[in-house]
Design an enzyme around this catalytic site. Structure first.
Site, mmCIF file in Angstrom:
data_model
loop_
_atom_site.group_PDB
_atom_site.id
_atom_site.type_symbol
_atom_site.label_atom_id
_atom_site.label_comp_id
_atom_site.label_asym_id
_atom_site.label_seq_id
_atom_site.Cartn_x
_atom_site.Cartn_y
_atom_site.Cartn_z
ATOM 1 N N SER A 118 63.196 50.289 69.647
ATOM 2 C CA SER A 118 63.866 49.731 68.836
ATOM 3 C C SER A 118 62.681 50.707 67.603
ATOM 4 O O SER A 118 63.352 50.408 66.317
ATOM 5 C CB SER A 118 62.949 48.477 69.084
ATOM 6 O OG SER A 118 62.145 48.207 69.969
ATOM 7 N N HIS A 139 71.191 50.504 70.373
ATOM 8 C CA HIS A 139 70.074 49.389 70.296
ATOM 9 C C HIS A 139 70.350 48.328 70.396
ATOM 10 O O HIS A 139 71.380 47.723 69.405
ATOM 11 C CB HIS A 139 69.377 49.463 69.216
ATOM 12 C CG HIS A 139 68.049 48.914 68.729
ATOM 13 N ND1 HIS A 139 68.046 48.254 67.437
ATOM 14 C CD2 HIS A 139 67.102 48.359 69.416
ATOM 15 C CE1 HIS A 139 66.396 47.524 67.065
ATOM 16 N NE2 HIS A 139 66.488 47.309 69.073
ATOM 17 N N GLU A 151 73.646 48.825 67.998
ATOM 18 C CA GLU A 151 73.001 49.317 66.576
ATOM 19 C C GLU A 151 72.933 51.149 67.307
ATOM 20 O O GLU A 151 72.280 51.474 68.291
ATOM 21 C CB GLU A 151 71.725 49.038 66.059
ATOM 22 C CG GLU A 151 71.083 49.673 64.278
ATOM 23 C CD GLU A 151 69.241 48.742 64.136
ATOM 24 O OE1 GLU A 151 68.989 49.086 65.107
ATOM 25 O OE2 GLU A 151 69.751 49.758 62.795
ATOM 26 N N ASN A 189 65.832 47.139 61.695
ATOM 27 C CA ASN A 189 63.941 46.749 62.212
ATOM 28 C C ASN A 189 63.495 46.999 60.734
ATOM 29 O O ASN A 189 62.130 46.946 60.003
ATOM 30 C CB ASN A 189 62.962 47.455 62.755
ATOM 31 C CG ASN A 189 63.341 45.906 64.191
ATOM 32 O OD1 ASN A 189 63.295 45.226 63.904
ATOM 33 N ND2 ASN A 189 63.902 46.850 65.672
#
Ligand code: NAI
Length: 295
Positions: A118, A139, A151, A189
């Protein structure tokens, strides 16, 4: 790509193995801990049962899915026949660099090596191999069988062919892939963590309380979960680590973690997994109770 190896059978690894196996791929699931493999298979069986209860799957599908998953503790053997490896081991830079250098040595030359990290740079992970054009970020979101997004992160050297192959493969799993470039926090994120950090600052500065902040974001922005509850769910240590990656990667003070977050992690209040964060968690209870300190 038919033979998929998943490295790490924890929260994410078991979900990734589940989704590939359910879609007809042969899956080798590797974990250093055989107890983690037992737990992973039990979790997958339980989640398949949930799909059966909803009428989305039959008992025969469940058996076929479980039969396609081959647990293993040896990485060398586990990657030897892989077309694609998806690494979902513990989030630790030196551990991932070692896993990628080993996979590079033992996986077939044509295999694509993907990571579910991540926050760690895909370019850095790729540099631990002699095949950086075949290294990519994949991801998945938690819980993997439920969440649609993947992702797909291109490292500095990731080739167009590998990116297209992974985008297509993700669609074949019933997911919606989004292609992004390799910069700190990628997209998900980079946007989520500053929002969570700002929610913690809002609490820290006494602007409002835990429930109030979460209610504003749930009812006002139609978020299914407020940012403080989400932080507890992700793990406050994980949130802090990702904010540090943003802070180091961009050198911009706007990513500095809120001192309250730092204190909570130092005190071992890590959210749902430790029993307390912004809320308290009692096994077997779904009630959301604000932690005493914030009442
Ligand atoms: P976890 O702690 O639940 O599972 C990690 C597993 O890796 C453990 O079972 C551990 O025994 C195993 N492991 C450690 N070293 C290993 C090695 N050398 N070879 C094979 N297995 C090894 O961790 P989780 O949450 O599943 O995270 C895995 C990855 O997914 C991390 O990179 C994390 O950043 C990423 N991620 C996590 C999300 C989450 O919500 N938990 C969401 C998206 C990505």
């Amino acid at each position: 790509m038919q033979n998929i190896t998943v490295i790490g059978g924890g929260t994410m690894g078991n979900g990734i193995a589940h989704v590939f196996a359910q879609n007809g791929f042969d899956v080798t699931l590797v974990d250093v801990a055989s107890s983690a493999l037992d737990k992973a298979l039990a979790t997958i069986a339980k989640n398949l049962d949930r799909q059966i209860a909803k009428g989305a799957l039959t008992e025969a599908d469940k058996t076929a899915t479980l039969n396609r998953i081959h647990p293993m503790t040896d990485l060398k053997e586990g990657v030897s026949g892989a077309d694609l490896v998806v690494e979902a081991a513990t989030e630790n830079v030196s551990l991932k660099l070692k896993i990628f250098s080993d996979m590079d040595e033992f996986a077939p030359a044509g295999a694509v090596l993907a990571t579910n990290t991540s926050s760690i740079s895909i370019t850095k992970i790729a540099a631990a191999t002699k095949r950086p054009s075949q290294v990519i970020g994949m991801h998945f979101m938690n819980p993997v069988p439920v969440m649609k997004l993947v992702e797909v992160i291109r490292g500095y050297a990731t080739s167009d062919e590998v990116t297209e192959a992974i985008m297509g493969l993700s669609r074949g799993l019933g997911k919606i892939p989004v292609e992004v470039n390799d910069y700190p926090g990628f997209v998900a994120n980079r946007i989520l963590m500053p929002m969570i950090n700002e929610a913690i600052y809002t609490l820290y500065e006494g602007v409002s309380g835990v429930e109030e902040i979460d209610t504003v974001m749930k009812l006002g922005m139609a978020h299914p979960m407020g940012p403080l509850q989400l932080a507890d769910f992700i793990g406050l240590d994980v949130c802090l680590a990702i904010l540090r990656v943003l802070q180091d990667g961009f050198g911009n003070p706007k990513y500095a973690p809120c001192p309250l977050l730092v204190n909570m992690v130092t005190a071992g209040k890590l959210g749902a997994k430790s029993g307390e964060g912004f809320y308290t968690y009692t096994p077997g209870s779904k009630d959301l109770v604000v932690a005493e300190r914030f009442r």
